[in-house]
Design a protein around this motif. Structure first.
Motif, mmCIF file in Angstrom:
data_model
loop_
_atom_site.group_PDB
_atom_site.id
_atom_site.type_symbol
_atom_site.label_atom_id
_atom_site.label_comp_id
_atom_site.label_asym_id
_atom_site.label_seq_id
_atom_site.Cartn_x
_atom_site.Cartn_y
_atom_site.Cartn_z
ATOM 1 N N TYR A 528 0.823 -1.206 0.000
ATOM 2 C CA TYR A 528 0.000 0.000 0.000
ATOM 3 C C TYR A 528 0.861 1.262 0.000
ATOM 4 N N LEU A 529 1.929 1.275 0.805
ATOM 5 C CA LEU A 529 2.756 2.474 0.916
ATOM 6 C C LEU A 529 3.423 2.823 -0.409
ATOM 7 N N MET A 530 3.936 1.832 -1.111
ATOM 8 C CA MET A 530 4.583 2.109 -2.395
ATOM 9 C C MET A 530 3.570 2.637 -3.409
ATOM 10 N N LEU A 531 2.369 2.057 -3.406
ATOM 11 C CA LEU A 531 1.330 2.537 -4.313
ATOM 12 C C LEU A 531 0.873 3.938 -3.925
ATOM 13 N N SER A 532 0.843 4.219 -2.629
ATOM 14 C CA SER A 532 0.469 5.552 -2.172
ATOM 15 C C SER A 532 1.493 6.593 -2.623
ATOM 16 N N GLY A 533 2.775 6.270 -2.468
ATOM 17 C CA GLY A 533 3.812 7.198 -2.918
ATOM 18 C C GLY A 533 3.758 7.426 -4.419
ATOM 19 N N ALA A 534 3.533 6.364 -5.187
ATOM 20 C CA ALA A 534 3.459 6.492 -6.638
ATOM 21 C C ALA A 534 2.252 7.339 -7.049
ATOM 22 N N SER A 535 1.113 7.131 -6.388
ATOM 23 C CA SER A 535 -0.082 7.905 -6.746
ATOM 24 C C SER A 535 0.057 9.360 -6.308
ATOM 25 N N TRP A 536 0.771 9.626 -5.207
ATOM 26 C CA TRP A 536 1.037 11.016 -4.795
ATOM 27 C C TRP A 536 1.831 11.735 -5.873
ATOM 28 N N LEU A 537 2.867 11.085 -6.379
ATOM 29 C CA LEU A 537 3.650 11.676 -7.470
ATOM 30 C C LEU A 537 2.796 11.865 -8.717
ATOM 31 N N ALA A 538 1.930 10.883 -8.995
ATOM 32 C CA ALA A 538 1.069 10.978 -10.177
ATOM 33 C C ALA A 538 0.095 12.148 -10.052
ATOM 34 N N VAL A 539 -0.422 12.380 -8.854
ATOM 35 C CA VAL A 539 -1.335 13.512 -8.643
ATOM 36 C C VAL A 539 -0.623 14.823 -8.956
ATOM 37 N N LEU A 540 0.568 15.011 -8.406
ATOM 38 C CA LEU A 540 1.290 16.266 -8.625
ATOM 39 C C LEU A 540 1.676 16.423 -10.091
ATOM 40 N N ALA A 541 2.115 15.335 -10.726
ATOM 41 C CA ALA A 541 2.487 15.412 -12.140
ATOM 42 C C ALA A 541 1.280 15.758 -13.002
ATOM 43 N N PHE A 542 0.140 15.146 -12.691
ATOM 44 C CA PHE A 542 -1.045 15.426 -13.493
ATOM 45 C C PHE A 542 -1.539 16.857 -13.271
ATOM 46 N N LEU A 543 -1.426 17.369 -12.065
ATOM 47 C CA LEU A 543 -1.803 18.762 -11.823
ATOM 48 C C LEU A 543 -0.943 19.701 -12.663
ATOM 49 N N TRP A 544 0.351 19.429 -12.753
ATOM 50 C CA TRP A 544 1.251 20.256 -13.568
ATOM 51 C C TRP A 544 0.843 20.181 -15.038
ATOM 52 N N CYS A 545 0.545 18.964 -15.522
ATOM 53 C CA CYS A 545 0.123 18.802 -16.915
ATOM 54 C C CYS A 545 -1.213 19.495 -17.172
ATOM 55 N N THR A 546 -2.099 19.443 -16.196
ATOM 56 C CA THR A 546 -3.414 20.065 -16.352
ATOM 57 C C THR A 546 -3.305 21.573 -16.486
ATOM 58 N N ALA A 547 -2.407 22.195 -15.733
ATOM 59 C CA ALA A 547 -2.205 23.642 -15.849
ATOM 60 C C ALA A 547 -1.817 24.014 -17.276
ATOM 61 N N ARG A 548 -0.960 23.216 -17.891
ATOM 62 C CA ARG A 548 -0.543 23.489 -19.262
ATOM 63 C C ARG A 548 -1.676 23.168 -20.239
ATOM 64 N N TRP A 549 -2.413 22.100 -19.972
ATOM 65 C CA TRP A 549 -3.528 21.697 -20.825
ATOM 66 C C TRP A 549 -4.610 22.775 -20.876
ATOM 67 N N LEU A 550 -4.927 23.346 -19.734
ATOM 68 C CA LEU A 550 -5.973 24.364 -19.673
ATOM 69 C C LEU A 550 -5.597 25.630 -20.429
ATOM 70 N N ASP A 551 -4.317 25.939 -20.509
ATOM 71 C CA ASP A 551 -3.877 27.177 -21.143
ATOM 72 C C ASP A 551 -3.641 27.036 -22.640
ATOM 73 N N VAL A 552 -3.868 25.835 -23.191
ATOM 74 C CA VAL A 552 -3.743 25.660 -24.643
ATOM 75 C C VAL A 552 -4.935 26.334 -25.308
ATOM 76 N N PRO A 553 -4.701 27.259 -26.277
ATOM 77 C CA PRO A 553 -5.828 27.927 -26.922
ATOM 78 C C PRO A 553 -6.704 26.936 -27.679
ATOM 79 N N VAL A 554 -7.988 27.182 -27.642
ATOM 80 C CA VAL A 554 -8.953 26.345 -28.354
ATOM 81 C C VAL A 554 -9.286 27.002 -29.687
ATOM 82 N N LYS A 555 -9.175 26.236 -30.764
ATOM 83 C CA LYS A 555 -9.533 26.745 -32.073
ATOM 84 C C LYS A 555 -11.039 26.710 -32.246
ATOM 85 N N VAL A 556 -11.600 27.868 -32.586
ATOM 86 C CA VAL A 556 -13.044 27.965 -32.768
ATOM 87 C C VAL A 556 -13.335 28.122 -34.253
#
Length: 595
Positions: A528-556
């Motif tokens: 459980y602890l190893m999976l918890s550490g891996a998912s903690w890193l995944a949460v932070l990495a995905f938050l960083w990716c999401t910030a960049r994803w949201l700022d990509v301009p949308v073509k209308v």
């Protein structure tokens, strides 16, 4: 196979079971332009809540019928997944940032919290859920929904649980447990299945917070900063793993708030908002402190009384059956209300037969005016911290006290978000608010949160006993979430370096105090602890990716950039402009696009 490795697959199954039918419904509503994309996942949560609530009544009627219903909802979920995968429009919607990002965060954060809980126990072998390190020090309220579900399955739903009447606590989370009985019932996954599903229900608050942040039209970086500061707080972490269904109630209430204040003024959407509000009440009645000011503010922007009637009907459709059950089947069912509002505690073995109104009148009748004013003043002072007489949370000593203070008191619970007073008091920073967020949309959130902060201490009896004074866990978690959204959004006016520093401090503090130091010195379960550490890193990495994803301009498309205007009217006719609504160009808030 190590026990922890079951968690990702079990969570995926339970999340699909709960959300897939609602995702189809939300996707269809978004396709018809009745809701914005950022509301698809919150609406899916409401649909899952309604299906769960139905399980309570079907199981109460017949266990055989209930088990049949459980398998039917599983089949419905499989069909929902198939539709989402096979229909191109639904598949495209699932791939949009406002649907995919909340869903992925919901999964990753739940996985992190579940594995963090089971990764550390106070005994070598976990025989009871509250032997997990994080769950020590408070009451057993987190397992009350499981006990009620077990009693319904055994055919004895009115069996008292400790000193509580079974009808004293709302049943929504128990309904979700009953709906997924093949997983959460007696067997190998009894504890893990219950905790996983219950944490998932609490973390449904995240998509609702995401929706409110999108309404404010924050940049990707600012939205993710506020979301991270909310997620990495003792308030969110502890109330997600200690699974009394208070964050679940907040998720339903915030969805209703978003639909009513920022959604399309269609009657069907007001009815849906009423159902969401009713789901909040049958999850935990504390959100009534927020629903009351919501109703007051809506009087100023009510499209018609028919809209109000539909919203009220939606809420009553969920609340009325449970109220009837409390009054007729397992009376009086108001044990908790009398404790909070009249300071009268009666064990289940000898319930107070007076009505709630009589009990409140008698309690206040025994006090002088000076004593009543003292009670209310003490209530307000409790919001900002008071001498702690409660338990130590998730461990003894000073660290346990620190955790308890973050859990009990609004001032400490808000953490770094209290620093939002700085930009509000500095004129230069205050003027920048309109440049970084939609101030007009922020005001209703601030008004509802502020009114709740006034109404809540006035209504609770107080003082002294945590059950009768406004400690955080006796109030509305929807209010707390709104405060985090409002104050966090205001904080992002600060320079980017300062905002980043606050986020880093917040993540480091919460991870250390509420996770790592809780694990220290106890029995570790490494899968459980190893999976918890891996998912903690995944949460932070995905938050960083999401910030960049949201700022990509949308073509209308070019045709969506201009309004379609009807032909020129004849003399004397009234001109009517037909507006094209583009949810792609402005996902945070629909705005008519004019030439």
């Amino acid at each position: 196979m190590p026990a922890g490795l079951y968690s990702p697959l079990l969570l995926l199954v339970q999340a699909g079971w709960l959300l897939a039918p609602g995702l189809v419904a939300g996707a269809e509503l978004a396709r018809r332009d009745l809701i914005a994309r950022y509301l698809v996942v919150p609406v899916a949560g409401v649909v899952g809540a309604v299906l769960s609530y139905a399980a309570v009544w079907i199981y109460l009627a017949s266990r055989t019928a209930g088990e049949t219903y459980s398998y039917l909802t599983a089949v419905l979920a499989v069909a929902g997944v198939a539709l989402l995968v096979l229909r191109p429009r639904y598949r495209a919607l699932l791939g949009s940032v406002d649907v995919a990002a909340p869903l992925i965060l919901l999964y990753l954060v739940t996985l992190f919290l579940v594995t963090a809980t089971f990764g550390c126990t106070v005994r070598p072998v976990l025989n009871d859920l509250n032997e997990a390190c994080h769950l020590t020090g408070l009451t057993g309220d987190n397992v009350l929904p499981q006990f009620f579900a077990d009693n319904v399955l055994s055919g004895h739903p009115r069996t008292p649980i400790w000193d509580w009447q079974a009808s004293a606590r709302p049943p929504l989370q128990s309904g979700a447990v009953l709906m997924q009985t093949p997983v959460t019932g007696p067997g190998q996954f009894h504890l893990l299945g219950y905790q996983t599903l219950a944490v998932l229900l609490q973390v449904l608050c995240l998509p609702a917070v995401w929706a409110l942040l999108r309404v404010l039209r924050l940049s990707g970086y600012r939205l993710v900063a506020v979301l991270t500061m909310f997620m990495f707080t003792g308030f969110f972490v502890y109330n997600s793993v200690f699974v009394w269904p208070k964050l679940l109630a907040a998720a339903m209430t915030l969805t209703a708030f978003a639909l009513l204040f920022y959604g399309r003024p269609a009657r069907s959407m007001w009815a849906l908002a009423g159902v969401a509000a009713g789901a909040g009440l049958v999850a935990h009645a504390g959100v009534a402190f927020t629903l009351l000011p919501m109703g007051l503010l809506l009087l100023w922007r009510l499209p018609s009384w028919r809209h109000a009637g539909l919203a009220a009907a939606g809420a009553l459709a969920l609340q009325a059956p449970w109220t009837a059950y409390q009054r007729i089947v397992d009376p009086p069912g108001d044990q908790l209300l009398k404790w909070h509002f009249a300071g009268v505690w009666q064990p289940a073995s000898g319930p107070d037969r007076r009505s709630l109104g009589e009990t409140v009148a008698d309690s206040y009748g025994d006090l002088s005016l000076g004593e009543i004013l003292h009670h209310k003043w003490t209530n307000f002072s409790t919001l900002f911290g008071d001498r702690l007489h409660g338990p130590h949370l998730a461990g003894p000593g000073p660290l346990g006290i620190l955790r308890a203070e973050e859990m009990f008191f609004v001032l400490f619970g808000l953490g770094v978000c209290n620093l939002a007073l700085v930009p509000l008091l500095v004129p230069a920073l205050r003027r920048r608010l309109s440049l970084v967020l939609d101030v007009a949309s922020l005001k209703p959130m601030a008004a509802v949160a502020g009114l709740t902060l006034v109404i809540w201490p006035l209504v609770l009896f107080g003082p002294g006993d945590p059950g009768t004074s406004p400690t955080i866990f006796q109030g509305s978690y929807a209010m707390m979430a709104l405060l985090f959204v409002v104050l966090g959004a205001v904080l992002t006016v600060l320079p980017r370096l300062a905002t980043t520093a606050l986020v880093v401090v917040n993540v480091t503090w919460t991870t250390t105090l509420w996770v790592v130091l809780v694990w220290a010195g106890h029995h570790a379960h490494w899968s459980y602890l190893m999976l918890s550490g891996a998912s903690w890193l995944a949460v932070l990495a995905f938050l960083w990716c999401t910030a960049r994803w949201l700022d990509v301009p949308v073509k209308v498309p070019a045709q969506a950039r201009t309004a379609v205007v009807s032909p020129a009217p004849a003399a004397g006719q009234v001109t009517r402009r037909r507006i094209v609504w583009s949810t792609q160009r402005d996902p945070g808030r629909r705005r008519p696009l004019r030439r």
